[in-house]
Design an enzyme around this catalytic site. Structure first.
Site, short mmCIF file in Angstrom:
data_model
loop_
_atom_site.label_atom_id
_atom_site.label_comp_id
_atom_site.label_asym_id
_atom_site.label_seq_id
_atom_site.Cartn_x
_atom_site.Cartn_y
_atom_site.Cartn_z
N ASN A 8 0.86 -1.19 0.00
CA ASN A 8 0.00 0.00 0.00
C ASN A 8 0.89 1.24 0.00
O ASN A 8 1.54 1.54 1.01
CB ASN A 8 -0.91 -0.04 1.24
N LYS A 10 0.01 4.29 -0.02
CA LYS A 10 -0.60 5.45 0.66
C LYS A 10 -0.34 6.70 -0.20
O LYS A 10 -0.28 6.59 -1.43
CB LYS A 10 -0.08 5.58 2.09
N HIS A 93 -9.72 1.22 4.94
CA HIS A 93 -8.43 1.42 5.61
C HIS A 93 -8.62 2.32 6.83
O HIS A 93 -9.38 3.29 6.79
CB HIS A 93 -7.40 2.03 4.65
N GLU A 95 -6.94 4.59 8.10
CA GLU A 95 -6.65 6.02 7.93
C GLU A 95 -7.86 6.74 7.36
O GLU A 95 -8.12 7.91 7.68
CB GLU A 95 -5.40 6.19 7.04
N GLU A 165 -5.64 -5.44 10.21
CA GLU A 165 -4.62 -4.42 10.49
C GLU A 165 -4.94 -3.75 11.83
O GLU A 165 -5.74 -2.81 11.88
CB GLU A 165 -4.64 -3.33 9.40
N GLY A 171 2.40 1.69 11.16
CA GLY A 171 3.41 2.74 11.15
C GLY A 171 4.09 2.98 12.48
O GLY A 171 4.75 3.99 12.68
N SER A 211 3.15 -2.62 10.35
CA SER A 211 4.59 -2.68 10.65
C SER A 211 5.26 -3.97 10.16
O SER A 211 6.17 -4.49 10.81
CB SER A 211 4.84 -2.48 12.15
N GLY A 232 2.80 -1.51 4.31
CA GLY A 232 2.79 -0.06 4.07
C GLY A 232 4.19 0.45 3.82
O GLY A 232 4.77 0.24 2.75
N GLY A 233 4.77 1.11 4.83
CA GLY A 233 6.08 1.76 4.69
C GLY A 233 7.14 0.93 3.98
O GLY A 233 7.86 1.44 3.11
P1 13P Z 1 2.84 0.06 7.80
O1 13P Z 1 3.33 -1.22 7.15
O2 13P Z 1 3.61 1.26 7.39
O3 13P Z 1 2.67 -0.12 9.27
O4 13P Z 1 1.36 0.30 7.19
C1 13P Z 1 0.44 -0.73 7.20
C2 13P Z 1 -0.73 -0.31 6.41
O5 13P Z 1 -1.47 0.58 6.81
C3 13P Z 1 -0.96 -0.97 5.14
O6 13P Z 1 -2.23 -0.68 4.64
#
Ligand code: 13P
Length: 246
Positions: A8, A10, A93, A95, A165, A171, A211, A232-233
């Site tokens: 992802n 983002k 998601h 967020e 998640e 994050g 993470s 994510g990251g």
């Molecule tokens: P991180 O892997 O950066 O924690 O993000 C997870 C995420 O929100 C994937 O959708």
């Protein structure tokens, strides 16, 4: 069995960055047997549709509108995303749930819209730290899943991937223990059994996000009821993401 690995992006990378990313990433995962999917900004989708053709990588969006067309300034519809060749969309998601106050009912509408044009959905669910500390994880997941999947026919579940998640793990560098993840995913499958059937509970794909990085991914993938990862990251570095996939 093939694992389903989703990255992802983002709100990261310009189109130029993304083109460079693909040039590095695609050769690294070319031989990989796992299923690889990139959840990218809308602005990158045209390029993705050109560059990913006849590769083993698919792409999708990070959201769609609850509506199909009309006076909804700033929104992007199921049809627009599908038209560009997206294979799936993320929905729910955390967020978006938090920052844009997206409700479970809206998530249900988005899923219906996605399925109506043959877009698969990666449905994100998970508890906040406060909910976890108050022992409300199971209740929260039940509500999120029951409302999001309301009105779906059982045979449509093949187009749904559930991404567990935990919000507090996103994050933050923190992850639940593998035992915790396994127990929570068992609970998610139990909810699917209560709503649909044992067969669907066994078959539905459930992936973990929060993470994930190249150091913890293989342990998480060893959990027996987990079918993949939502990254994510760590997916923003093409070499690290390729290591996770491999
Ligand atoms: P991180 O892997 O950066 O924690 O993000 C997870 C995420 O929100 C994937 O959708």
């Amino acid at each position: 069995m093939k694992k389903f690995i989703v990255g992802n992006f983002k709100m990261n990378t310009t189109l130029h960055d993304f083109a460079k990313y693909l040039d590095c990433f695609l050769p690294l995962v070319k031989e990989c047997k796992n299923f690889v999917a990139l959840s990218i900004p809308y602005t990158h989708m045209m390029l993705a549709s050109q560059k990913l053709v006849s590769t083993n990588v698919v792409f999708g969006s990070q959201n769609i509108s609850t509506e199909e067309k009309g006076a909804f300034t700033g929104e992007i519809s199921n049809l627009m995303v599908k038209d560009l060749g997206a294979y799936f969309t993320l929905v729910g998601h955390s967020e978006i749930r938090k920052k844009f106050r997206e409700t479970n009912e809206q998530i249900n509408q988005k899923i219906m819209r996605a399925l109506s044009v043959n877009l698969k959905c990666v449905l994100c669910v998970g508890e906040t730290k406060t909910e976890r500390n108050a022992n409300k994880t199971k209740m929260v997941l039940k509500k999120q899943l029951e409302i999001a999947l309301k009105g779906l026919y059982e045979n449509e579940l093949k187009n749904i991937i559930i991404a567990y998640e935990p919000v507090w793990a996103i994050g933050t560098g923190k992850t639940p223990t593998t035992k915790d993840i396994e127990e929570t995913v068992d609970h998610i499958r139990q909810i699917i059994m209560d709503m649909f059937s044992q067969k669907s509970a066994d078959k539905i794909l459930v992936i973990y996000g929060g993470s994930v990085n190249q150091n913890n991914s293989s342990n998480i993938l060893k959990i027996k009821n987990i079918n993949g990862l939502l990254v994510g990251g760590a997916c923003l570095n093409p070499v690290e993401f390729a290591n996770i996939i491999k």
